[in-house]
Design an enzyme around this catalytic site. Structure first.
Site, PDB file in Angstrom:
ATOM      1  N   CYS A 113       7.488  11.876  -7.910  1.00 22.05           N
ATOM      2  CA  CYS A 113       8.210  11.767  -6.632  1.00 22.05           C
ATOM      3  C   CYS A 113       9.666  12.241  -6.727  1.00 22.05           C
ATOM      4  O   CYS A 113      10.160  12.946  -5.834  1.00 22.05           O
ATOM      5  CB  CYS A 113       8.152  10.327  -6.124  1.00 22.05           C
ATOM      6  SG  CYS A 113       8.442   9.090  -7.392  1.00 22.05           S
ATOM      7  N   ARG A 135      -0.127  16.973 -15.197  1.00 24.94           N
ATOM      8  CA  ARG A 135       0.988  17.770 -14.663  1.00 24.94           C
ATOM      9  C   ARG A 135       1.482  18.863 -15.610  1.00 24.94           C
ATOM     10  O   ARG A 135       1.848  19.949 -15.171  1.00 24.94           O
ATOM     11  CB  ARG A 135       2.170  16.851 -14.309  1.00 24.94           C
ATOM     12  CG  ARG A 135       1.932  16.059 -13.054  1.00 24.94           C
ATOM     13  CD  ARG A 135       3.150  15.205 -12.755  1.00 24.94           C
ATOM     14  NE  ARG A 135       2.849  14.205 -11.755  1.00 24.94           N
ATOM     15  CZ  ARG A 135       3.446  13.027 -11.680  1.00 24.94           C
ATOM     16  NH1 ARG A 135       4.372  12.697 -12.569  1.00 24.94           N
ATOM     17  NH2 ARG A 135       3.120  12.175 -10.736  1.00 24.94           N
ATOM     18  N   ARG A 178     -12.199  -4.569  -7.488  1.00 22.31           N
ATOM     19  CA  ARG A 178     -11.484  -5.610  -6.749  1.00 22.31           C
ATOM     20  C   ARG A 178     -11.564  -5.404  -5.229  1.00 22.31           C
ATOM     21  O   ARG A 178     -11.644  -6.353  -4.462  1.00 22.31           O
ATOM     22  CB  ARG A 178     -10.013  -5.552  -7.189  1.00 22.31           C
ATOM     23  CG  ARG A 178      -9.243  -6.812  -7.157  1.00 22.31           C
ATOM     24  CD  ARG A 178      -7.947  -6.619  -7.942  1.00 22.31           C
ATOM     25  NE  ARG A 178      -7.128  -5.532  -7.413  1.00 22.31           N
ATOM     26  CZ  ARG A 178      -6.150  -5.695  -6.534  1.00 22.31           C
ATOM     27  NH1 ARG A 178      -5.872  -6.899  -6.075  1.00 22.31           N
ATOM     28  NH2 ARG A 178      -5.451  -4.671  -6.124  1.00 22.31           N
ATOM     29  N   SER A 179     -11.539  -4.150  -4.797  1.00 21.52           N
ATOM     30  CA  SER A 179     -11.481  -3.854  -3.354  1.00 21.52           C
ATOM     31  C   SER A 179     -12.829  -3.443  -2.771  1.00 21.52           C
ATOM     32  O   SER A 179     -12.925  -3.184  -1.563  1.00 21.52           O
ATOM     33  CB  SER A 179     -10.506  -2.710  -3.090  1.00 21.52           C
ATOM     34  OG  SER A 179      -9.274  -2.991  -3.639  1.00 21.52           O
ATOM     35  N   HIS A 188      13.872   7.520  -2.377  1.00 21.12           N
ATOM     36  CA  HIS A 188      14.680   7.781  -3.569  1.00 21.12           C
ATOM     37  C   HIS A 188      15.915   8.594  -3.160  1.00 21.12           C
ATOM     38  O   HIS A 188      15.813   9.511  -2.330  1.00 21.12           O
ATOM     39  CB  HIS A 188      13.895   8.617  -4.586  1.00 21.12           C
ATOM     40  CG  HIS A 188      12.764   7.888  -5.243  1.00 21.12           C
ATOM     41  ND1 HIS A 188      12.571   6.532  -5.126  1.00 21.12           N
ATOM     42  CD2 HIS A 188      11.764   8.344  -6.052  1.00 21.12           C
ATOM     43  CE1 HIS A 188      11.497   6.185  -5.834  1.00 21.12           C
ATOM     44  NE2 HIS A 188      10.998   7.260  -6.394  1.00 21.12           N
ATOM     45  N   SER A 204       9.455   0.931  -4.023  1.00 21.65           N
ATOM     46  CA  SER A 204       8.121   1.361  -3.567  1.00 21.65           C
ATOM     47  C   SER A 204       7.501   2.337  -4.560  1.00 21.65           C
ATOM     48  O   SER A 204       6.279   2.472  -4.608  1.00 21.65           O
ATOM     49  CB  SER A 204       8.195   2.001  -2.175  1.00 21.65           C
ATOM     50  OG  SER A 204       9.043   3.130  -2.197  1.00 21.65           O
ATOM     51  N   THR A 255      -6.614   1.878  -1.340  1.00 18.25           N
ATOM     52  CA  THR A 255      -6.010   0.587  -0.973  1.00 18.25           C
ATOM     53  C   THR A 255      -4.571   0.458  -1.479  1.00 18.25           C
ATOM     54  O   THR A 255      -3.881  -0.510  -1.142  1.00 18.25           O
ATOM     55  CB  THR A 255      -6.833  -0.576  -1.582  1.00 18.25           C
ATOM     56  OG1 THR A 255      -7.013  -0.284  -2.984  1.00 18.25           O
ATOM     57  CG2 THR A 255      -8.182  -0.710  -0.913  1.00 18.25           C
ATOM     58  N   GLY A 256      -4.134   1.416  -2.292  1.00 20.07           N
ATOM     59  CA  GLY A 256      -2.777   1.348  -2.862  1.00 20.07           C
ATOM     60  C   GLY A 256      -1.719   1.792  -1.866  1.00 20.07           C
ATOM     61  O   GLY A 256      -2.037   2.230  -0.751  1.00 20.07           O
ATOM     62  N   ARG A 268      16.335   2.405 -11.258  1.00 18.87           N
ATOM     63  CA  ARG A 268      15.666   1.670 -10.165  1.00 18.87           C
ATOM     64  C   ARG A 268      16.716   0.827  -9.450  1.00 18.87           C
ATOM     65  O   ARG A 268      17.495   0.113 -10.107  1.00 18.87           O
ATOM     66  CB  ARG A 268      14.576   0.766 -10.750  1.00 18.87           C
ATOM     67  CG  ARG A 268      13.699   0.116  -9.714  1.00 18.87           C
ATOM     68  CD  ARG A 268      12.693   1.042  -9.119  1.00 18.87           C
ATOM     69  NE  ARG A 268      11.639   1.410 -10.046  1.00 18.87           N
ATOM     70  CZ  ARG A 268      10.775   2.399  -9.834  1.00 18.87           C
ATOM     71  NH1 ARG A 268      10.839   3.117  -8.724  1.00 18.87           N
ATOM     72  NH2 ARG A 268       9.835   2.686 -10.708  1.00 18.87           N
TER      73      ARG A 268
HETATM   74  P1  A2P Z   1      -7.398  -1.802  -6.052  1.00 17.35           P
HETATM   75  O1  A2P Z   1      -6.577  -2.078  -4.817  1.00 17.35           O
HETATM   76  O2  A2P Z   1      -8.839  -2.076  -5.864  1.00 17.35           O
HETATM   77  O3  A2P Z   1      -6.814  -2.388  -7.313  1.00 17.35           O
HETATM   78  P2  A2P Z   1      -0.787   0.660  -6.273  1.00 17.35           P
HETATM   79  O4  A2P Z   1      -0.159   1.651  -7.212  1.00 17.35           O
HETATM   80  O5  A2P Z   1      -0.126   0.601  -4.950  1.00 17.35           O
HETATM   81  O6  A2P Z   1      -0.951  -0.674  -6.916  1.00 17.35           O
HETATM   82  O7  A2P Z   1      -2.288   1.226  -6.009  1.00 17.35           O
HETATM   83  C1  A2P Z   1      -3.186   1.575  -7.019  1.00 17.35           C
HETATM   84  C2  A2P Z   1      -4.509   2.040  -6.408  1.00 17.35           C
HETATM   85  O8  A2P Z   1      -5.372   2.482  -7.458  1.00 17.35           O
HETATM   86  C3  A2P Z   1      -5.254   0.944  -5.666  1.00 17.35           C
HETATM   87  O9  A2P Z   1      -5.976   1.495  -4.586  1.00 17.35           O
HETATM   88  C4  A2P Z   1      -6.210   0.445  -6.750  1.00 17.35           C
HETATM   89  O10 A2P Z   1      -7.369  -0.172  -6.246  1.00 17.35           O
HETATM   90  C5  A2P Z   1      -6.604   1.767  -7.373  1.00 17.35           C
HETATM   91  N1  A2P Z   1      -7.193   1.599  -8.706  1.00 17.35           N
HETATM   92  C6  A2P Z   1      -6.659   0.962  -9.773  1.00 17.35           C
HETATM   93  N2  A2P Z   1      -7.520   1.010 -10.824  1.00 17.35           N
HETATM   94  C7  A2P Z   1      -8.614   1.687 -10.396  1.00 17.35           C
HETATM   95  C8  A2P Z   1      -9.856   2.065 -11.005  1.00 17.35           C
HETATM   96  N3  A2P Z   1     -10.134   1.773 -12.264  1.00 17.35           N
HETATM   97  N4  A2P Z   1     -10.761   2.755 -10.245  1.00 17.35           N
HETATM   98  C9  A2P Z   1     -10.484   3.062  -8.967  1.00 17.35           C
HETATM   99  N5  A2P Z   1      -9.328   2.727  -8.329  1.00 17.35           N
HETATM  100  C10 A2P Z   1      -8.410   2.057  -9.044  1.00 17.35           C
END
Ligand code: A2P
Length: 333
Positions: free
Chosen positions: A133, A104, A43-44, A240, A163, A15-16, A233
């Site tokens: 990146c 890394r 959350r998702s 970038h 971004s 979802t990120g 930034r």
């Molecule tokens: P979620 O959307 O449920 O918070 P970004 O860097 O764009 O914010 O995206 C971070 C991504 O990592 C999102 O998909 C977020 O999910 C996911 N994420 C963050 N913490 C966890 C976790 N503990 N377990 C699985 N996914 C995670």
């Protein structure tokens, strides 16, 4: 790997900003992958993602997520999630391509940019790291020049898009233009330049600068390379930009050097100053190549050059590089 086989792939952090771009790149590439599963945080959990004409339910990542065998997992969910779950995934027989900085610099983990060191891919022990990146686009342009002229010293100065800090980074720039306070950055990014990316270290550098220095040395296999970096930034949504100053051991012919870059894998040369042509973030966004321009001699040293290097930090700097690695694992080339 067997080409008749259809593979199973997990996207963690689907979802990120990077994760959703991974899905976009996977759709474009249409690899011989039969099954996909998408994971994120609690959350998702239960959200729907439309992918390749099908609806997928996002699952919460937990210890049992990799019980049903996956061939590959692309992790883009931050360092803590990678540290905890990548080893579990790798132990289950899955090859993890990890976008975080967690592994890394681990000597047992290949750090891969396919145009530069694809031979490292097959030396993995279950985890392959995607570089930072800013490092990815830099080494794509450094490698062909190092092969020919032997790089002696590098100075990086970066102009990094919001971004790179995920959805929250983009929101800070958008909200800043409306006069709202930042949530992600220490200071407003709108109308500003922030000479701090990630936290400060005891030596006065930021972690981002240290990543660029150490990762470049590892990828180019030059552990003693003289190199310094200042990472900044800037209020740009995506892509970038980097000013790279390079000193070579060998002398060079400017036209030959430009030809080398033009013919190097993954590079597009945009260097026509008579017509004011050079790489721009707004033009490079949504492309996978690294764009290079403003190529000129540095007259302050014997064998020096300056480059202006721009790439889509979410695509080539993260998502596309990870999917390219999966592609190499599948097709073994
Ligand atoms: P979620 O959307 O449920 O918070 P970004 O860097 O764009 O914010 O995206 C971070 C991504 O990592 C999102 O998909 C977020 O999910 C996911 N994420 C963050 N913490 C966890 C976790 N503990 N377990 C699985 N996914 C995670």
């Amino acid at each position: 790997m067997n080409l008749d086989k259809k593979y199973k792939l997990a996207v963690v952090g689907a979802t990120g900003l990077v994760g959703s771009t991974v899905l976009k790149v996977l759709e474009e590439k249409n690899l011989p992958i039969l099954e996909y599963e998408f994971f994120a945080s609690e959350r998702s959990c239960g959200k729907t993602i439309s992918f390749m004409g099908k609806d997928y339910i996002v699952k919460k990542l937990d210890e049992s997520s990799f019980n049903n065998h996956f061939d590959f997992a692309i992790f883009s969910a931050g360092g803590d999630t990678s540290k905890k779950y990548s080893p579990i995934a790798a132990k289950s027989g899955c090859v993890v391509i990890d976008n975080s900085s967690a592994f890394r610099m681990d000597p047992c983990v290949p750090l891969v940019v396919p145009e530069v060191n694809s031979e490292e891919i097959f030396k993995h022990n279950g985890i392959i790291a995607n570089p930072n990146c800013s490092t990815i686009q830099a080494v794509v342009s450094l490698k062909p020049l190092d092969d020919r002229y032997n790089i002696k010293r590098v100075i990086y100065s970066t102009y990094q898009a919001v971004s790179g800090a995920g959805w929250k980074g983009i929101l800070d720039l958008e909200n800043g233009s409306k006069g709202l306070e930042p949530q992600k950055f220490n200071y407003p990014i709108f109308n500003n330049c922030l000479p701090q990316i990630d936290v400060f270290l005891d030596n006065g550098y930021t972690k981002e600068e240290e990543k660029m220095i150490n990762e470049t040395r590892k990828i180019l296999k030059k552990p003693d390379l003289k190199i310094t970096a200042t990472t900044v930034r800037v209020p740009v949504i995506n892509c970038h930009s980097e000013s790279i100053n390079i000193e070579f051991e060998k002398n060079f012919d400017l036209e030959e050097l430009k030809n080398i870059l033009q013919n190097a894998p993954g590079i597009i040369l945009q260097d026509d100053i008579k017509n004011c042509i050079y790489p721009l973030p707004t033009k490079v966004s949504n492309h996978d190549e690294v764009y290079v321009g403003r190529i000129r001699r540095d007259y302050s040293v014997t064998n020096g050059i300056n480059l202006w290097v721009v790439a889509d930090n979410i695509r080539k700097g993260a998502a596309s590089n990870a999917v390219q690695i999966v592609e190499k694992l599948i097709f073994k080339n």
